[in-house]
Design a protein around this motif. Structure first.
Motif, PDB file in Angstrom:
ATOM      1  N   MET A   1      33.412  50.246  44.102  1.00  0.00           N
ATOM      2  CA  MET A   1      33.572  50.948  42.813  1.00  0.00           C
ATOM      3  C   MET A   1      32.270  50.814  42.002  1.00  0.00           C
ATOM      4  O   MET A   1      31.628  49.768  42.039  1.00  0.00           O
ATOM      5  CB  MET A   1      34.731  50.316  42.035  1.00  0.00           C
ATOM      6  CG  MET A   1      35.177  51.132  40.844  1.00  0.00           C
ATOM      7  SD  MET A   1      36.171  50.158  39.701  1.00  0.00           S
ATOM      8  CE  MET A   1      37.594  49.722  40.710  1.00  0.00           C
ATOM      9  N   THR A   2      31.906  51.881  41.302  1.00  0.00           N
ATOM     10  CA  THR A   2      30.668  51.881  40.536  1.00  0.00           C
ATOM     11  C   THR A   2      30.702  50.802  39.452  1.00  0.00           C
ATOM     12  O   THR A   2      31.647  50.740  38.670  1.00  0.00           O
ATOM     13  CB  THR A   2      30.483  53.250  39.847  1.00  0.00           C
ATOM     14  OG1 THR A   2      30.575  54.243  40.846  1.00  0.00           O
ATOM     15  CG2 THR A   2      29.154  53.339  39.140  1.00  0.00           C
ATOM     16  N   LYS A   3      29.655  49.985  39.418  1.00  0.00           N
ATOM     17  CA  LYS A   3      29.588  48.938  38.386  1.00  0.00           C
ATOM     18  C   LYS A   3      28.515  49.313  37.363  1.00  0.00           C
ATOM     19  O   LYS A   3      27.381  49.633  37.732  1.00  0.00           O
ATOM     20  CB  LYS A   3      29.248  47.596  39.028  1.00  0.00           C
ATOM     21  CG  LYS A   3      29.426  46.437  38.070  1.00  0.00           C
ATOM     22  CD  LYS A   3      29.305  45.106  38.792  1.00  0.00           C
ATOM     23  CE  LYS A   3      29.510  43.953  37.833  1.00  0.00           C
ATOM     24  NZ  LYS A   3      30.908  43.639  37.609  1.00  0.00           N
TER      25      LYS A   3
ATOM     26  N   PRO B   1      36.029  51.862  29.614  1.00  0.00           N
ATOM     27  CA  PRO B   1      36.810  51.401  30.768  1.00  0.00           C
ATOM     28  C   PRO B   1      37.682  52.490  31.404  1.00  0.00           C
ATOM     29  O   PRO B   1      37.976  52.420  32.596  1.00  0.00           O
ATOM     30  CB  PRO B   1      37.668  50.269  30.181  1.00  0.00           C
ATOM     31  CG  PRO B   1      36.849  49.738  29.058  1.00  0.00           C
ATOM     32  CD  PRO B   1      36.196  50.953  28.447  1.00  0.00           C
TER      33      PRO B   1
ATOM     34  N   TYR C   1      34.864  53.809  33.596  1.00  0.00           N
ATOM     35  CA  TYR C   1      34.132  52.786  34.363  1.00  0.00           C
ATOM     36  C   TYR C   1      34.862  51.444  34.205  1.00  0.00           C
ATOM     37  O   TYR C   1      34.460  50.593  33.408  1.00  0.00           O
ATOM     38  CB  TYR C   1      32.687  52.670  33.860  1.00  0.00           C
ATOM     39  CG  TYR C   1      31.968  54.005  33.843  1.00  0.00           C
ATOM     40  CD1 TYR C   1      31.659  54.660  35.030  1.00  0.00           C
ATOM     41  CD2 TYR C   1      31.647  54.630  32.640  1.00  0.00           C
ATOM     42  CE1 TYR C   1      31.046  55.904  35.030  1.00  0.00           C
ATOM     43  CE2 TYR C   1      31.019  55.876  32.629  1.00  0.00           C
ATOM     44  CZ  TYR C   1      30.721  56.502  33.828  1.00  0.00           C
ATOM     45  OH  TYR C   1      30.118  57.732  33.826  1.00  0.00           O
ATOM     46  N   PRO C   2      35.941  51.265  34.968  1.00  0.00           N
ATOM     47  CA  PRO C   2      36.705  50.020  34.815  1.00  0.00           C
ATOM     48  C   PRO C   2      35.906  48.782  35.203  1.00  0.00           C
ATOM     49  O   PRO C   2      36.198  47.686  34.732  1.00  0.00           O
ATOM     50  CB  PRO C   2      37.909  50.227  35.749  1.00  0.00           C
ATOM     51  CG  PRO C   2      37.642  51.457  36.548  1.00  0.00           C
ATOM     52  CD  PRO C   2      36.558  52.229  35.898  1.00  0.00           C
ATOM     53  N   ASN C   3      34.871  48.983  36.029  1.00  0.00           N
ATOM     54  CA  ASN C   3      34.062  47.848  36.469  1.00  0.00           C
ATOM     55  C   ASN C   3      32.814  47.761  35.577  1.00  0.00           C
ATOM     56  O   ASN C   3      31.724  48.170  35.952  1.00  0.00           O
ATOM     57  CB  ASN C   3      33.679  48.076  37.932  1.00  0.00           C
ATOM     58  CG  ASN C   3      33.333  46.792  38.641  1.00  0.00           C
ATOM     59  OD1 ASN C   3      33.265  45.737  38.030  1.00  0.00           O
ATOM     60  ND2 ASN C   3      33.097  46.902  39.939  1.00  0.00           N
TER      61      ASN C   3
ATOM     62  N   ARG D   1      30.197  45.630  33.037  1.00  0.00           N
ATOM     63  CA  ARG D   1      29.642  44.325  32.646  1.00  0.00           C
ATOM     64  C   ARG D   1      28.988  44.500  31.282  1.00  0.00           C
ATOM     65  O   ARG D   1      28.260  45.463  31.054  1.00  0.00           O
ATOM     66  CB  ARG D   1      28.600  43.871  33.670  1.00  0.00           C
ATOM     67  CG  ARG D   1      27.933  42.557  33.296  1.00  0.00           C
ATOM     68  CD  ARG D   1      26.810  42.212  34.270  1.00  0.00           C
ATOM     69  NE  ARG D   1      27.310  41.908  35.586  1.00  0.00           N
ATOM     70  CZ  ARG D   1      26.546  41.854  36.693  1.00  0.00           C
ATOM     71  NH1 ARG D   1      25.247  42.092  36.616  1.00  0.00           N
ATOM     72  NH2 ARG D   1      27.069  41.571  37.861  1.00  0.00           N
TER      73      ARG D   1
ATOM     74  N   HIS E   1      39.573  39.955  30.517  1.00  0.00           N
ATOM     75  CA  HIS E   1      39.221  40.823  31.645  1.00  0.00           C
ATOM     76  C   HIS E   1      37.763  41.306  31.554  1.00  0.00           C
ATOM     77  O   HIS E   1      37.255  41.936  32.484  1.00  0.00           O
ATOM     78  CB  HIS E   1      40.150  42.038  31.705  1.00  0.00           C
ATOM     79  CG  HIS E   1      39.963  42.993  30.565  1.00  0.00           C
ATOM     80  ND1 HIS E   1      40.661  42.875  29.382  1.00  0.00           N
ATOM     81  CD2 HIS E   1      39.138  44.053  30.411  1.00  0.00           C
ATOM     82  CE1 HIS E   1      40.257  43.841  28.550  1.00  0.00           C
ATOM     83  NE2 HIS E   1      39.340  44.563  29.158  1.00  0.00           N
ATOM     84  N   GLU E   2      37.067  41.035  30.429  1.00  0.00           N
ATOM     85  CA  GLU E   2      35.707  41.558  30.259  1.00  0.00           C
ATOM     86  C   GLU E   2      34.673  40.569  30.801  1.00  0.00           C
ATOM     87  O   GLU E   2      34.729  39.378  30.513  1.00  0.00           O
ATOM     88  CB  GLU E   2      35.421  41.846  28.776  1.00  0.00           C
ATOM     89  CG  GLU E   2      36.178  43.061  28.255  1.00  0.00           C
ATOM     90  CD  GLU E   2      35.833  43.378  26.806  1.00  0.00           C
ATOM     91  OE1 GLU E   2      35.507  44.533  26.519  1.00  0.00           O
ATOM     92  OE2 GLU E   2      35.894  42.454  25.961  1.00  0.00           O
ATOM     93  N   GLU E   3      33.719  41.095  31.574  1.00  0.00           N
ATOM     94  CA  GLU E   3      32.627  40.273  32.106  1.00  0.00           C
ATOM     95  C   GLU E   3      31.464  40.328  31.120  1.00  0.00           C
ATOM     96  O   GLU E   3      31.068  41.414  30.698  1.00  0.00           O
ATOM     97  CB  GLU E   3      32.187  40.842  33.460  1.00  0.00           C
ATOM     98  CG  GLU E   3      31.059  40.040  34.088  1.00  0.00           C
ATOM     99  CD  GLU E   3      30.480  40.722  35.341  1.00  0.00           C
ATOM    100  OE1 GLU E   3      31.013  41.768  35.768  1.00  0.00           O
ATOM    101  OE2 GLU E   3      29.489  40.192  35.860  1.00  0.00           O
TER     102      GLU E   3
END
Ligand SMILES: NC(=O)c1ccc[n+]([C@@H]2O[C@H](COP(=O)([O-])OP(=O)(O)OC[C@H]3O[C@@H](n4cnc5c(N)ncnc54)[C@H](O)[C@@H]3O)[C@@H](O)[C@H]2O)c1
Ligand SMILES: O=C(O)[C@H]1O[C@@H](O)[C@H](O)[C@@H](O)[C@@H]1O
Length: 270
Positions: free
Chosen positions: A1-3, A22, A25-27, A29, A42-44
């Protein structure tokens, strides 16, 4: 998945984008000097000072695309602009190259062309006329984006933002406003459109009084959902609370043009 990496995630625009991105783009950073107070489990988050290449590389490693909101967002001393916006922008693109990041969206500013008088209509091929050291740093960022696209194949979209906010805050910002969701639409074009190499667009919602020709954004499929003029009443009510400044009112960049001004009014911006 696209980060995707979002720098400047703790700023005014970053806080709005944390809510909207999100869905696409759920992934995601996040990065900034310090984490947001309301960072969710859940957030990096990766702390990084943009002026420090090693820290920027740590934030960039492993992502496919970057939305680079980080940096100073108005006028500051040269020493500060130099660290966060000049060295910071260079470090961001250099880290992206080293880590094979494919796309960077760089939020530039109307302040890169802030000394143009308001009777002009600007495309994206005009010479920069920065309003300030801040505007100069945005012009530099646009140039770094072009260099890394042409020399290293990084796909970059520069968005000369007018003003991202929930509503236009005064008469000048009525001509410059972009809603957060329209801004997200332009970001998605930057991160996903197959034709992006190095591109430059203006960051505006639909605007009848705009000083800019935003043809390129529309060619890339931009279809704003919001219209500045729908908020005219609010903007003009806010404007009525402000003291007029004839110098600021003459130029697209408004008050940033007046900071430390010692120019020749007959010649500035011509
Ligand atoms: N707000 C607007 O309407 C607007 C208009 C044009 C351009 N922009 C650009 O969009 C971006 C976001 O704007 P904003 O209004 O959210 O700004 P902001 O000042 O609220 O947020 C910027 C963030 O960058 C971070 N930052 C500053 N220096 C840093 C450094 N050395 N290392 C790491 N992080 C650093 C700050 O901590 C802050 O959280 C900025 O680049 C700004 O120039 C914004
Ligand atoms: O021109 C403007 O109003 C805006 O320009 C942007 O670059 C700045 O980041 C923002 O703080 C200003 O409000």
């Amino acid at each position: 998945m696209t980060k995707i990496l979002l720098t400047g995630a703790n700023g005014g625009v970053g806080r709005r984008l944390r809510r909207l991105l999100p869905a696409f783009y759920p992934n995601l950073r996040l990065s900034d000097l310090t984490p947001p107070d309301d960072l969710q489990p859940h957030e990096e988050f990766v702390a990084a000072d943009l002026a420090d290449l090693a820290q920027v590389e740590a934030a960039v490693a492993g992502v496919d695309g970057i939305i680079h909101l980080g940096g100073l967002s108005t006028e500051y001393d040269w020493a500060d602009i130099l660290q966060s916006n000049i060295i910071g922008a260079y470090n961001l693109f250099e880290a992206a190259r080293k880590h094979n990041v494919r796309r960077v969206v760089f939020p530039s500013s109307n302040q890169a062309v802030g000394f143009y008088p308001r009777h002009r209509r600007l495309g994206t091929d005009v010479t920069v006329r920065p309003s300030s050291r801040y505007g100069l740093s945005k012009a530099f960022g646009e140039a770094v984006a072009a260099l890394y696209a042409d020399k290293h194949g990084l796909r970059t979209l520069c968005i000369r933002i007018g003003r991202v906010h929930d509503l236009p805050e005064d008469e000048r910002r009525l001509a410059l406003w972009i809603s957060p969701r329209d801004f997200v639409q332009l970001i998605r074009i930057g991160l996903e459109h197959p034709d992006i190499h190095f591109d430059l667009v203006y960051g505006l919602s639909s605007n009848d009084r705009s000083w800019y020709d935003n043809t390129r954004a529309y060619e890339l499929g931009y279809s704003p959902e919001d219209r500045a003029e729908d908020h005219r009443e609010h903007a003009m009510a806010e404007q009525a609370k402000l003291v007029r400044n004839p110098l600021a009112d003459r130029f697209m960049g408004g008050r940033l043009c007046t900071v430390e001004y010692s120019g020749d009014l007959e010649r500035s911006g011509t």
